[in-house]
Design an enzyme around this catalytic site. Structure first.
Site, short mmCIF file in Angstrom:
data_model
loop_
_atom_site.label_atom_id
_atom_site.label_comp_id
_atom_site.label_asym_id
_atom_site.label_seq_id
_atom_site.Cartn_x
_atom_site.Cartn_y
_atom_site.Cartn_z
N ASN A 92 -6.59 11.35 -3.20
CA ASN A 92 -7.99 10.97 -3.39
C ASN A 92 -8.57 10.48 -2.06
OD1 ASN A 92 -6.27 8.76 -4.73
ND2 ASN A 92 -8.19 7.68 -4.77
N ASP A 93 -9.24 9.37 -2.02
CA ASP A 93 -10.12 8.98 -0.92
C ASP A 93 -9.54 9.20 0.49
OD1 ASP A 93 -10.68 7.80 -3.34
OD2 ASP A 93 -10.76 5.76 -2.58
N1 DQQ Z 1 -9.94 4.79 -5.06
C1 DQQ Z 1 -9.10 3.78 -4.53
C2 DQQ Z 1 -9.90 2.52 -4.59
C3 DQQ Z 1 -11.29 3.03 -4.53
C4 DQQ Z 1 -11.24 4.26 -5.38
C5 DQQ Z 1 -7.80 3.72 -5.30
C6 DQQ Z 1 -12.35 5.22 -5.11
O1 DQQ Z 1 -9.60 1.65 -3.51
O2 DQQ Z 1 -12.21 2.08 -5.02
O3 DQQ Z 1 -7.09 4.91 -5.21
O4 DQQ Z 1 -12.04 6.52 -5.48
#
Ligand code: DQQ
Length: 572
Positions: free
Chosen positions: A59-60
């Protein structure tokens, strides 16, 4: 803990039989978190030139930076499976933002204050060219706290080893901060007093807040008594970003830059809608507060980086080319079950240069120039008029892996444009009501990508032009309703109004097509829409590319170039 996007969770739970939703707003499928599938052989949705690791969940984007000429992309990663969980900071480096080498995860749970996960954060380059990472750790009580990490060996440009100082955690949720809504530190900047400032995403009730901290030494942080900015009824602010832009140049600026030719951008990712929005405004140095310019809207019905699938984005200043670069995560629209089956989930968007438009009213984004080195086998269409109902194939390019850039010239012919109805205030609704086939006068016209022969499957990216009282209104849409003959969970038709006068300027559209991703840039990057699609027929060499016009008026294509794209080298 917040329960989010209820319909989606319901659907997933239904499909999986059970899904436990525990962590702050993250869908948790405990039984799948450490399950790896090795049976998927046909991989029509894996991308060729977008960033993705060999397997598992991502993800991010986290802490992107350039250090000693090497680009670093760190990102949220589950080393054990293709659903969210076991989160570490994976790490890859590149010399050109196109080809990448993976390294061992840089930051993994290892101390009390991150033992339950190393969540998102950012890099700041400290004086003396020393990178420092601030990230959110999940502690034994499942509280969100902020931690520091530093490279172990600054003479290694690949920064493969990281260390955590004993002072961690350096920020904890005290004084009324909600411990499950306190995350994602930004890159820090220095104020007029020389002290560091950083913001952390948060909320109180439904009011989004950018909680601010200050530090003299980057180790000891003190909370500032007011947030940098807050906005009611927006919900939790994930992954905030705050950076300066130049009012008279496309060049990027260091995050601490201020001055008369500088405006500031404030962006948040809205946990409630999974959309991002931004405003442009002024950073009041005396009050240490951000003030958006008049007219900017504090919600995702305001300005967005991308009106499709693009989330948890982050920028960094690339001092080697004086530009600011934006990275964003493109998530899947499939079920966790499908992700487990294919063995991976999530892709990073092509990095984009980002700057302030000359009007000062919005930002502009454009894929980094380096991506063009993957172009081959150029095909050009000379000036062509598309008559009502025409569909013209752009042959000679690999339709599943292409870069196409087309310009439509309406400057002389706009007389008979349809009237804009004042009640049409939602571009997304307008795009979905009219789709790519309802006939208008000027439009719909544009591209059909990842299309099967016979057009049963197609993703249409197109424009419609309307006449308002005094001006023309340009609508840009990306229609996924016919993207797949199989089950496509997200068939939303995305859309946005494009602030451009088609009497004065040609209307351009560039789309980066990569098997299951279509990233489109309208009006030279003033509107961006990313679509995630799962064609069944239009895969590999069976994917075609067309230009079309389903409006009654002829449309002039003044220029079209398309390229097949080579595969990027992403070594494991
Ligand atoms: N993904 C992270 C968090 C954030 C979220 C956790 C946003 O820190 O807020 O994987 O996609």
């Amino acid at each position: 803990m917040a329960f989010k996007v209820a319909w989606f969770i319901g659907l997933c739970s239904l499909l999986l039989g059970y899904g436990v939703n525990v962590e702050a707003s993250h869908n948790v499928f405990l039984h799948l978190q450490s399950f790896q599938n090795t049976t998927a052989t046909l991989q029509p949705y894996r991308t060729a030139y977008h960033f993705q690791p060999a397997k598992n969940w991502i993800n991010d984007p986290n802490g992107p930076m350039i250090y000693k000429g090497i680009y670093h992309l760190l990102y949220q990663y589950n080393p054990n499976g293709s659903v969210w969980g076991n989160i570490v900071w994976a790490h890859a480096t590149s010399t050109d933002l196109v080809n990448w080498v993976h390294h061992e995860p840089a930051i993994k749970p290892s101390i009390e204050s991150d033992i339950n996960g190393c969540w998102s954060g950012s890099t700041t380059i400290l004086p003396g060219d020393k990178p420092a990472v601030l990230y959110t750790g999940i502690d034994p009580q499942k509280n969100q706290v902020q931690n520091l990490a530093f490279p172990k060996n600054l003479s290694d440009p690949f920064l493969v080893e990281w260390t955590k100082p004993p002072q961690n955690p350096v920020m904890t949720p005290i004084d009324g901060i909600n411990a499950s809504s306190f995350r994602d530190p930004t890159t820090a900047w220095t104020g007029p007093d020389g002290e560091w400032r950083v913001i952390i995403g948060s909320k109180i009730d439904r009011e989004g807040k950018a909680i601010m901290y200050k530090s003299k030494d980057f180790i000891k942080w003190e909370r500032v008594d007011h947030p940098l900015y807050s906005a009611k009824k927006t919900g939790m602010w994930e992954c905030p970003d705050f950076f300066p832009v130049s009012v008279n140049s496309e060049d990027g600026l260091d995050t601490s830059a201020t001055g008369p030719h500088v405006k500031h951008v404030f962006k948040v990712s809205l946990d409630d809608t999974r959309h991002e929005y931004y405003t442009i405004g002024t950073y009041n140095l005396k009050k240490d507060k951000y003030v958006p310019n008049k007219g900017f809207i504090d919600s995702d019905s305001g300005l967005r980086y991308d009106y499709g699938k693009f989330y948890a984005s982050k920028t960094f200043f690339d001092n080697s080319k004086n530009r600011r670069i934006l990275w964003g995560w493109i998530n899947e629209s499939t079920t966790p079950h499908a992700d487990v089956k294919k063995g991976w989930s999530g892709v990073q968007a092509i990095p984009r240069k980002i700057w302030l438009h000359a009007s000062g009213k919005q930002l502009v984004q454009w894929p980094v120039e380096e991506i063009e080195k993957l172009r081959e086998k150029q095909v050009n269409l000379q000036t062509t008029y598309l008559k009502k109902g025409s569909v013209v194939e752009v042959s000679g390019v690999t339709g599943s892996q292409a870069d196409v850039d087309v310009s439509f010239d309406l400057t002389k012919i706009l007389k008979n444009a349809e009237k804009m109805d004042p009640s049409w205030d939602s571009p997304q609704l307008l795009c979905s009501q009219k789709g790519a086939s309802v006939e208008g006068s000027f439009g719909p016209f544009g591209l059909l990508v990842l299309a099967s022969k016979g057009l049963k499957e197609q993703t249409a990216i197109f424009f419609r032009v309307f006449k308002d009282q005094k001006k023309y209104v340009v609508l840009m849409c990306s229609d996924q309703s016919r993207s797949s003959l199989g089950k496509q969970l997200d068939e939303t038709t995305y859309g946005a109004f494009l602030d451009l006068d088609p009497l004065q300027e040609q209307l351009s559209l560039r789309s980066l097509i990569d098997h299951s991703i279509v990233e489109s840039f309208g009006g030279d990057g003033r509107v961006c829409i990313t679509s995630r699609v799962y064609p069944k027929k239009a895969i590999y060499e069976k994917a075609h590319l067309y230009v079309f016009n389903n409006g009654t008026e002829d449309i002039k294509i003044s220029k079209l170039s398309a390229w097949s794209m080579k595969k990027a080298e992403i070594a494991n």
